[in-house]
Design a protein around this motif. Sequence first.
Motif, short mmCIF file in Angstrom:
data_model
loop_
_atom_site.label_atom_id
_atom_site.label_comp_id
_atom_site.label_asym_id
_atom_site.label_seq_id
_atom_site.Cartn_x
_atom_site.Cartn_y
_atom_site.Cartn_z
N GLY A 33 0.81 -1.20 0.00
CA GLY A 33 0.00 0.00 0.00
C GLY A 33 0.85 1.26 0.00
N ASP A 34 0.22 2.41 0.19
CA ASP A 34 0.94 3.67 0.19
C ASP A 34 1.78 3.85 1.45
OD1 ASP A 34 -0.21 4.35 -2.23
OD2 ASP A 34 -1.93 5.35 -1.30
N ASP A 35 1.39 3.20 2.53
CA ASP A 35 2.12 3.29 3.80
C ASP A 35 3.22 2.23 3.81
OD1 ASP A 35 3.01 3.11 6.45
OD2 ASP A 35 1.06 3.64 7.27
N TRP A 36 4.47 2.66 3.63
CA TRP A 36 5.56 1.68 3.51
C TRP A 36 5.80 0.93 4.81
CZ3 TRP A 36 10.08 2.12 6.41
CH2 TRP A 36 10.33 3.37 7.01
N VAL A 37 5.58 1.58 5.96
CA VAL A 37 5.77 0.91 7.23
C VAL A 37 4.72 -0.18 7.41
CG1 VAL A 37 5.74 1.19 9.74
CG2 VAL A 37 6.85 2.92 8.31
N ALA A 38 3.46 0.14 7.13
CA ALA A 38 2.39 -0.85 7.25
C ALA A 38 2.60 -2.01 6.28
CB ALA A 38 1.03 -0.20 7.00
N SER A 39 3.13 -1.70 5.10
CA SER A 39 3.36 -2.75 4.11
C SER A 39 4.48 -3.68 4.55
CB SER A 39 3.69 -2.12 2.75
OG SER A 39 2.59 -1.41 2.24
N LEU A 71 13.08 2.17 -0.54
CA LEU A 71 13.44 3.24 -1.48
C LEU A 71 12.34 4.29 -1.56
CD1 LEU A 71 15.07 1.12 -4.32
CD2 LEU A 71 16.26 2.67 -2.77
N SER A 72 11.08 3.84 -1.47
CA SER A 72 9.96 4.79 -1.52
C SER A 72 9.94 5.69 -0.29
CB SER A 72 8.64 4.04 -1.64
OG SER A 72 8.26 3.44 -0.40
N ALA A 73 10.58 5.24 0.80
CA ALA A 73 10.66 6.05 2.02
C ALA A 73 11.76 7.09 1.93
CB ALA A 73 10.89 5.14 3.22
N GLY A 74 12.55 7.06 0.86
CA GLY A 74 13.59 8.07 0.66
C GLY A 74 14.99 7.63 1.02
#
Length: 240
Positions: free
Chosen positions: A87-93, A137-140
């Motif tokens: 999902g959009d939330d990388w931590v939850a994913s 990577l999506s988290a920066g």
Amino acid sequence: MSSRVPEERRRRRPTRSGVLLSEDLIVGTALRLIGEHGSEALSVRRLGAALGCDPTALYRYFHDTDDLVLAIADRIIGEAMAGFVPGDDWVASLREMALRVRAGYLAHPRAAALAAHRVTRRTSEIQAVETGLGLLLSAGFEPAVAARLYLAFIDTVLSHAATDASFQALPRQQREADHRAWREVYQGLDPVAYPAITAVRRELPGMADSSFEEAVDLLLEALAARAPARRASTGGSSRS
């Protein structure tokens, strides 16, 4: 030598009982035998007997039993990750990935000991690595940092999941004895000799539970705190 058997050697062939032999069938049968009898069941002789084929036929699909172990490990990953869409939330994913891995190992507890520490080099594992790295990577995170953090994440997940699976694979009597120890042995210790244990005596029965989710949450909280995207959005320092 390549760890994979060429495609032309892996064509589906009927066994003596008329069952079409395939890599998928062999892996599924191996998982069943390990679940019923433990890792000692993983031999070409026992597999051949279970499949109704000459044991040497298995070498058309796998170079050796270690090649089969890698396929088993990849099957567990594939089952665990089936249908997962980040999902959009990388931590939850990442948290969902962790829970899926643990569930996959608990579904095959006796095979977990063979699988958790291996690099399968196969499709399911590769896709899981791609997904996990993509989330970081999506988290920066920079690529080099993302790779190291993914290693820390997946090693934590696999280690805890394998521990839980190993406990689940124990005979029922041994599991119950370990649970009782926290309610009986630790409750009766000398409070003078063991003041810290005595201070948390009422909480000790909970030590029989898995710490998997708490360990994963602690790690994810640390990752989230270090995420460049979060620091940029909150105006925090750019230092790790």
